[in-house]
Structure formats: structure tokens, C-alpha cells
Write an enzyme that holds these catalytic residues in place. Structure first.
Site, mmCIF file in Angstrom:
data_model
loop_
_atom_site.group_PDB
_atom_site.id
_atom_site.type_symbol
_atom_site.label_atom_id
_atom_site.label_comp_id
_atom_site.label_asym_id
_atom_site.label_seq_id
_atom_site.Cartn_x
_atom_site.Cartn_y
_atom_site.Cartn_z
ATOM 1 N N LYS A 35 -7.647 -3.277 2.845
ATOM 2 C CA LYS A 35 -6.370 -2.689 3.261
ATOM 3 C C LYS A 35 -6.018 -3.124 4.679
ATOM 4 O O LYS A 35 -6.897 -3.235 5.538
ATOM 5 C CB LYS A 35 -6.418 -1.166 3.149
ATOM 6 C CG LYS A 35 -7.520 -0.513 3.934
ATOM 7 C CD LYS A 35 -7.503 0.998 3.745
ATOM 8 C CE LYS A 35 -8.771 1.594 4.331
ATOM 9 N NZ LYS A 35 -8.867 3.039 4.240
ATOM 10 N N LYS A 92 0.876 -1.189 0.000
ATOM 11 C CA LYS A 92 0.000 0.000 0.000
ATOM 12 C C LYS A 92 0.901 1.223 0.000
ATOM 13 O O LYS A 92 1.553 1.533 0.997
ATOM 14 C CB LYS A 92 -0.933 0.024 1.214
ATOM 15 C CG LYS A 92 -1.939 1.182 1.160
ATOM 16 C CD LYS A 92 -3.028 1.057 2.221
ATOM 17 C CE LYS A 92 -4.245 1.938 1.960
ATOM 18 N NZ LYS A 92 -4.029 3.364 1.931
#
Ligand code: ATP
Length: 577
Positions: A416, A246
């Protein structure tokens, strides 16, 4: 439809305090428009001339508008300026001065075309030209029209009409209920242009709306990620996953059509000029048409290091663009491809799309492929997460290898996982400021005591309260909030705000802050997630972590749905099955 008629509706919309009335009034307005009118009208009610992603600005500042008002109504410049000083709103100044004029009722389409001419004036003499064109438009306007024209020109016509409200109103206007919202919304996710949707719907009905396709040059609404608390939960819920770093940068959607390249942000702004190195790199790719999705980030190739978000964010600027690009060039990690050589790829499985990404950008030193690791092992996922974090990344995004690209959706196809996994709430939330209370003691100096903050109810296009905020800000930040609040203050609760608590001052929902909290608790005082007599949700021990800059609009804040999901996860952790 004439502009004075439209202005009457804008007045009604402005004084509406209920979201249902907002939808109904807008629907009534829509029933009176023709397919030719509906497109410009749809932009105008949101205070714009074109869809969000087109960088067209009218370009009239306060000073020029004061001059245009003076010219239009034959009032000395000083008098206009004085009146402005007293009233504080140039729209009201224009309304007052126009009061006596006889109105000539220009059609909405004509007013829109003339505003476009003003926006288009460029080069030598353009300031003069903009002023006199605008003065000519004002000259024959009635009072309400003058008020709204001035607000549109200054970019201050903010009636608080969110995109879902427009979609609901279109459905209502045709069907008498909201049943067509899903069809309209799906098309909106593909083309991001409300005016185009409205015109297509009016001219060709549902089938034509369904036929609106992904097109190079029009951004697709970004797919977003859900949260899960830890690697165990991820593998349990998703099974085998594709794990990616990420990157803590700025989302970019890159469109290429031959030599023409455009770069869009997550909230549909045009970053083409700002991120010129990405534009140039995309122009050099061999495919004729492309839409790529990725994250732009400042990256030091010498050090092989990702630079902090603040540095990447400093590239979001209007001045000194070239110098900034030289000093701090960006790369983009491309993690998706949505379109290639005339073909919409959004229905392909993720793994196949990612393989195409590698092929399309091979050899570029600016557009780099985001790597994936495929696994169904908690150990491998945990190790990968820790490894990326130690490299200065934010965490990981895991994706279902067989999932389609779902435009505009936030679901478990993407999840996430970030660093803080020990606290009760494993991630920060983004809240919208809805009002404030006058402070006592030290804080009263800054004019703000505590803030009332909320989350976004995307389904109903409303903002629901979730907490009061009092800690985490420095003195300078309190002062900054007070300054921002001054420009957002409104007399009554905005129609889209749903609240039991009544703050001393209501604010237009525009400022987003990032907040950390210990946990989510049920609360009868807040409206987030409240259904009937059931309690809503509140945050326990909230503290402000940062102001979100221009990258988040109020509608991009954390949603009620996400809070409900976080609450569910928190309960599961407390009572393991
Ligand atoms: P956050 O505030 O946590 O960055 P967000 O609210 O901006 O998240 P989310 O949908 O929650 O957005 O998280 C996905 C975002 O993460 C994307 O919009 C993108 O900007 C960023 N991102 C970074 N790396 C990736 C990746 N490999 N795949 C997808 N998104 C990524």
C-alpha cells in the site's frame, strides 16, 4: 472430560503469567480430550460456543444472570444484587454462592450443548427460558465451574488465549514442540475455524489437516498489504505491478452458495444482515458458488464521489439497520475472487483472477470491479497515486500481477502507498494499550497520565511495548480511555504481554489506537523487536490520531515484523545506497 476438570484448567490458565506456561498448560489439557470433546472445548476456552464467524450469542445479560443465580442457589434476588455490588464480578458471586453445593460433574460436551440450547432460545417466552435453562446448569455446579459458566454466559471469559497460542498448544500436545504450527496455521488460514482444525487434527492427524479445503460459508483469512515509502521503492522492489485505488472503507468477503449469501468482515464477523444491499446483489449473480473479496464503501453515484470512512463506518450497527441501508447504501469494489463453482482459485495468478471478477459481476450496479493499471514506470505510478488521492481515495494498493492469493499473509505481493510520503514515518501504526501511569496535574483528573502501548508479535502471539503515549488526545478522549481502562484493568501483567517497563495499572490487551510518530529509534527500554541484549524499537514523538473501533482486534495491530521493516526502510532513506 468433565466441566469441573476443565474449570480447574481455566483457573490455572487464568493465573499464568508466562506465555510458555500458557502453551504447556493448554497442551496438557488437550492431551486429556477425545476427538469428540476437543471441538467444543476449543471454542469454550476462548469464551465462545462456535467459531468467530458464526453469529451465535448466548444472549444472557447481567440482569438475567443475576436472576438465574438467585434461582439456582435459592438466594433472594436482592442479596445477589448486593453481593454483585460489593464484589463487582458476577463470576465470583456465583462461585461464592455455589461454594456449598454438591457438584454433579457434567461432561464438557453436555455443558456446551446446553449453552447452545440457551443461545438458540428465541421468540416469545425466550427470556424466561434462557434464565431457567441457565439456572438449571448452575444449580449443580461446583464453585469454579459456576464462576466460569457465568463468565462464558456474559462473554467475559477472556483468558488472553490468542489463536496462535491454540495452534502451538495443539502441536505441543501431539509432538512435544511447535513444529506442526505451520501446517495447522496454513489450514487455519483457509478455514478460520480453530475447533474444526482441532477436531480434524485429533481424529486424522496431519494429512487430514492438510486436506481441509477452502469452503463457501467459512471465511478465508484475508491477504494483507506491506508498506513501502514511495513509488520508486515500489518499482524497484516489485518490477511491473498492477495498480489499484485504495478505497477507505470496510473489507468484505462475500460468500455465495445458491440463494445463501454471507458477508464477513476482515476479522471474521458476520455482516450479512448489516450490509443487506451487498447480500442481495450477490444473490443476483448467476454463478452458483462464489467467494469474492473487496472493500465496501459509501459512494454517491450522483456525485461520483467516495464518501469519508466515518460514513461507511456508521453502517456498522446493530439497530436501525434497514433505515441506515436506505439512507446510505454501500457499494463494494471487488478486487479478488477466491472460489467459483466448486473450484478454489487462490493459486491462479492475480491478473487471471481479476479478469474473472469482471466476468462474474458484469452488469451489477452494487458490486463493481476495482480497476487496474499495469505499469513498471515510476512516473505512471506516481501520477496514478496523485490522481486517486485527488479523487478522495486513500492512495493505491499495488499487486504482483502473477501472485497467488496467500490467505492470512502480509507480504510484498500487495503493497500500500498512501498520501503522507514526506514525513519520516510515512504511515500511521496501530498500537495496543497495555497499561497506564497515574497522571500528575491536569491529567490526574481523568485518572490516566500516560499510556503504555505496544505492537503484536504474531510469531509468538505476544504483545511487546514500543512507546508511552501522552499527547494527541482531547480531554473527552482521556476520560473515555479511563472508562474503558476500568473494565480492562488486571492485577498482574497478562501472560502474553512482554514488558520491561511496569505501569501503575496493567490492561488486558484489547484497545487499539492509531498513532503517528516522527521516526522509529532503537531503545533498550522497549521489548518490540528486542532479541537478547540487542535493543528493541521505540517511537519518537508519538501522538494518538484516533481510536480504532471494532474493526481491529488487538491481534490486528501493527506487528513487530512491520516495525522492523519500517525501521529498515527509514535507515535506507537516511543513507541512500
Ligand atoms: P489501513 O489501516 O492502512 O487501511 P489495514 O491495516 O487495515 O490498512 P492493510 O493490509 O495494511 O490493512 O491494507 C490493506 C487494506 O486496504 C485491505 O484490508 C482493504 O481493507 C483495503 N483496501 C482498499 N482498497 C484495496 C484494494 N484495491 N486492494 C486490496 N485492499 C484494499
Amino acid at each position: 472430560m468433565t466441566f469441573p476438570e476443565l474449570s480447574g484448567y481455566l483457573d490455572r490458565l487464568e493465573s499464568t503469567t508466562s506465555r510458555n506456561d500458557l502453551v504447556k498448560t493448554l497442551a496438557e489439557l488437550y492431551t486429556k480430550t477425545s476427538p469428540d470433546e476437543i471441538q467444543p472445548l476449543t471454542y469454550l476456552i476462548q469464551g465462545r460456543l462456535v467459531p468467530f464467524f458464526e453469529p451465535v450469542e448466548i444472549g444472557l445479560g447481567e440482569k438475567l444472570v443475576v436472576a438465574a443465580i438467585a434461582q439456582a442457589f435459592g438466594t433472594p434476588l436482592d442479596d445477589v444484587a448486593k453481593l454483585f455490588g460489593r464484589v463487582g464480578d458476577l463470576g465470583l458471586v456465583a462461585a461464592q454462592l455455589a461454594g456449598h453445593g454438591s457438584s454433579s460433574a457434567l461432561p464438557v460436551t453436555e455443558v456446551h450443548a446446553r449453552l447452545m440450547d440457551i443461545a438458540g432460545a428465541a421468540g416469545a417466552g425466550s427470556v424466561e427460558k434462557k434464565r431457567s435453562l441457565f439456572a438449571a446448569l448452575l444449580k449443580h455446579a461446583d464453585s469454579a465451574s459456576a464462576k466460569h459458566l457465568v463468565r462464558i454466559a456474559l462473554g467475559r471469559l477472556r483468558l488472553g488465549i490468542g489463536d496462535p497460542t491454540v495452534l502451538d498448544a495443539l502441536s505441543f500436545a501431539r509432538k512435544g514442540d511447535r513444529s506442526l504450527r505451520p501446517v495447522l496455521e496454513a489450514a487455519y488460514n483457509r478455514v478460520s475455524d480453530l475447533g474444526l482444525i482441532a477436531r480434524t487434527f485429533w481424529a486424522g492427524g496431519e494429512p487430514e489437516v492438510n486436506a481441509l479445503e477452502v469452503t463457501v460459508g467459512r471465511p478465508i483469512r484475508s491477504q494483507l498489504a506491506e508498506r513501502l515509502p514511495n513509488p520508486e521503492a515500489v518499482i524497484k522492489k516489485l518490477g511491473p505491478v498492477a495498480v489499484q485505488p485504495k478505497y477507505d472503507g470496510i473489507r468484505v468477503q462475500i460468500h455465495k452458495s445458491g440463494e445463501v449469501v454471507r458477508v464477513f468482515s476482515r476479522n471474521l464477523e458476520d455482516y450479512t444482515r448489516m450490509f443487506s444491499e451487498l447480500t442481495a446483489a450477490a444473490r443476483g449473480l448467476t454463478d452458483d458458488t462464489l467467494i469474492l473479496d473487496g472493500e465496501a464503501i459509501a459512494y454517491s453515484k450522483e456525485l461520483e464521489e467516495y464518501l469519508p470512512f466515518q460514513l461507511t463506518a456508521s453502517r456498522r450497527r446493530q439497530h436501525g439497520i434497514e433505515q441506515a441501508a436506505r439512507e446510505l447504501p454501500l457499494v463494494a469494489f471487488v478486487f479478488d475472487i477466491l472460489y467459483r463453482n466448486g473450484r478454489d482459485l487462490t493459486d491462479l495468478p492475480y491478473e487471471e483472477r481479476l479478469a474473472l471478477v469482471d466476468e462474474v459481476i458484469a452488469g451489477s450496479t452494487v458490486l463493481l470491479p476495482a480497476p487496474i493499471i499495469k505499469t513498471d514506470s515510476v512516473e505512471v505510478l506516481t501520477k496514478t497515486l496523485l490522481d486517486y488521492i485527488s479523487q478522495g481515495l486513500e492512495g493505491v494498493v499495488v499487486k504482483r500481477p502473477d501472485s497467488k492469493y496467500q490467505a492470512g499473509a502480509r507480504n510484498f505481493n500487495w503493497v500500500k502507498l498512501k498520501r503522507h510520503t514526506s514525513g519520516e514515518l510515512s504511515d500511521t501504526v496501530d498500537l495496543v494499550l497495555l497499561g497506564y501511569y497515574f497522571g500528575k496535574g491536569k491529567r490526574a483528573e481523568f485518572g490516566v497520565g500516560a499510556l503504555l502501548a505496544g505492537v503484536y508479535d504474531a510469531e509468538n502471539d505476544r504483545f511487546a511495548t514500543i512507546t508511552k503515549l501522552g499527547t494527541g488526545l482531547s480531554d473527552a478522549e482521556w476520560r473515555q480511555i479511563h472508562e474503558r481502562a476500568d473494565t480492562l484493568q488486571v492485577d498482574q501483567r497478562p501472560a502474553r504481554v512482554d514488558s520491561i517497563l511496569v505501569p501503575d495499572v496493567w490492561l488486558k490487551p484489547e484497545v487499539v489506537v492509531e498513532v503517528m510518530a516522527d521516526e522509529i529509534t532503537p531503545s533498550p527500554r522497549h521489548t518490540a523487536g528486542k532479541v537478547g541484549d540487542e535493543p528493541g524499537f521505540a517511537l519518537r514523538f508519538p501522538r494518538v490520531v484516533s481510536f480504532r473501533g471494532a474493526d481491529k482486534r488487538a491481534e490486528d495491530a501493527t506487528t513487530v515484523h512491520e516495525i522492523a521493516e519500517l525501521f529498515r526502510q527509514q535507515r535506507e532513506r537516511k543513507q541512500p545506497a
